[in-house]
Design an enzyme around this catalytic site. Structure first.
Site, short mmCIF file in Angstrom:
data_model
loop_
_atom_site.label_atom_id
_atom_site.label_comp_id
_atom_site.label_asym_id
_atom_site.label_seq_id
_atom_site.Cartn_x
_atom_site.Cartn_y
_atom_site.Cartn_z
N ASP A 11 0.86 -1.17 0.00
CA ASP A 11 0.00 0.00 0.00
C ASP A 11 0.91 1.23 0.00
OD1 ASP A 11 -2.35 1.58 0.24
OD2 ASP A 11 -2.03 1.72 2.40
N ASP A 53 -0.13 5.17 0.90
CA ASP A 53 -0.34 6.14 1.98
C ASP A 53 -0.40 5.46 3.34
OD1 ASP A 53 -1.81 9.13 0.90
OD2 ASP A 53 -1.05 7.60 -0.45
N ASP A 87 -1.76 -0.81 5.78
CA ASP A 87 -2.28 -0.32 7.06
C ASP A 87 -3.79 -0.42 7.16
OD1 ASP A 87 -3.35 2.97 6.79
OD2 ASP A 87 -2.58 1.88 5.09
#
Length: 453
Positions: A189, A191, A417
């Protein structure tokens, strides 16, 4: 005459029974349905001639160790957790989900009822000290230089591959010739995993880590302005915002290979809005042959720009904007406690391996995602062919496309996240490594160095 020596016998003594084969112990986790494959299928050089995994010999250092006094009190939790403000540990347990049933018994050591990898390095034929050279264009600790001999994509190969495909077949995602040799693919991922950006704008990062909210927000807003300025000015975002693609090659089959050296994109009449343009317009009907061809031209030029400036994004900016970018990179690294440089250590270690690949899967639209990658200095880590946008189809479908591209024999590891990538990983039986704090990035790098991943 020699007599046989007398043999003392005991009539009441029973013969010893043959030793039974030791039982194989496993440690199941409730609710756990996905995990890493057996060691023989995952770690190079630990295969028998039949391809089956074998346990390390007595003289061979094991991947992990396990004390005889092991007692487990785990209740089947999927991920290890780390306190955000906890004291650093010498070898923290990685927040990583995998199946224990495929690992030999002597693989863990017990530390306060926590399964902790032993600090011993396993042998690998391609074992070499990782190169921790950081890409240029990012203000990180001094003394780290860009690796020489950066791999560049061949323009000739690109031109030979963008011709109009017969039957409107969808073009593959630009697979390199070494795809068949891959053993492991890491799906990242962007961000709040590799970079800190979105949480700067929402204030969640400042609140979670005790930073000054006004300072953090100001840094986020300035970086956001740079991202969209680069996307609008040089990456055709005004034209492509309503024509977002998952991958840069998705419309390459509509490209007829025309030379774009003197092509005027401002005067070809293209409008990216589905409601703009008409059958009599110079760009043709949106979705029509002429319109799709001009759309493909833009994505081809976008790819050329990315490849030309992926290690020198400052060449696309004015001197004032270059200075601003350098200042923002330095200040964001400072306020995030070197979050990006810590993530880069793992990215570069993976990149240094022979049969591993980093793939970026982000929920940001493709063009702004490319602008982020360039401005945060990640162009050397992610080639444009390894970047996917899940905005239109979601991460589960993106993962499915990636598996179709690289095959099911490859081991996939998801790092992120959010719940989106965690759920998608579980749907595809891929192990998932959660990034919530700086400590999770440190643990990830330790696990990679120790060849647990």
């Amino acid at each position: 005459m020699v007599q046989d020596p007398a043999v003392t016998s005991y009539g009441n003594q029973a013969a010893f029974s043959p030793l039974a084969q030791s039982s194989v112990y496993s440690f199941p986790q409730a609710g756990q349905t996905y995990g890493l494959p057996p060691f023989g299928a995952m770690w190079p050089g630990i295969k028998t001639e039949t391809g089956l995994p074998e346990a390390p010999s007595v003289g061979q250092p094991g991947f992990l160790s396990f004390s005889s006094a092991y007692t487990s009190t785990q209740s089947g939790q999927l991920h290890y957790s780390y306190p955000s403000q906890g004291k650093p540990r010498s070898h923290p347990p990685p927040p990583f989900s995998f199946s224990f049933s495929s690992i030999p018994l002597a693989c863990f050591q017990n530390d306060a009822n926590t399964l902790t990898p032993a600090p011993r390095r396993c042998p690998r034929p391609s074992d070499a000290p990782p190169q921790e050279n950081l890409p240029p264009g990012i203000a990180l600790p001094a003394g780290l230089a860009l690796p020489t001999g950066a791999r560049e994509l061949e323009d000739a190969g690109r031109r030979n591959s963008v011709g109009k495909a017969k039957g409107k077949a969808k073009k593959p995602d630009g697979c390199p010739s070494t795809d068949s040799d891959l053993e492991r693919v890491f799906l990242w991922d962007l961000d709040e995993t590799i970079i800190i950006f979105h949480s700067l704008l929402t204030g969640s990062f400042a609140q979670k880590f005790g930073k000054d909210p006004a300072t953090v927000l100001n840094l986020g807003l300035q970086m956001e302005e740079l991202i969209f300025e680069l996307a609008d000015t040089h990456l055709f975002f005004n034209d492509l915002e309503e024509c977002d693609q998952v991958h840069v090659e998705d419309v390459a089959s509509d490209d007829n290979g025309q030379d774009l050296s003197n092509y005027n994109f401002l005067a070809d009449g293209f409008s990216g809005s589905s409601g703009g343009g008409g059958g009599s317009g110079p760009a043709g009907v949106p979705g029509g042959v002429e319109w799709m061809r001009k759309l493909a031209f833009r994505y081809r030029r976008l790819k050329e720009i990315y490849n030309a400036y992926k290690t020198n994004v400052g060449g696309l900016l004015s001197p004032m904007k270059r200075d601003l970018l350098l200042r923002l990179q330095s200040e964001i690294e400072n306020v995030t406690d070197a979050w990006l440089s810590t993530a880069l250590k793992s990215l570069l270690l993976i990149q240094s391996r022979g049969k591993c690949l980093n793939i970026l899967v982000t929920t940001t639209q493709l063009v702004p995602a490319l602008a982020k990658v360039l401005l945060y200095g990640l162009g050397e880590v992610f080639s444009i062919d390894t970047i996917y946008s899940a905005t239109k189809i979601g991460k589960e479908s993106c993962f499915e496309r990636i598996v179709s591209r690289f095959g099911k024999k490859v081991t996939y590891v998801v790092i992120g996240d959010g719940r989106d990538e965690e759920f998608a990983a579980k749907q595809h039986n891929m192990p998932f490594w959660r990034i919530s704090t700086h400590g999770d990035l440190v643990s990830l790098h330790q696990a990679l160095e120790l060849d647990f991943l």
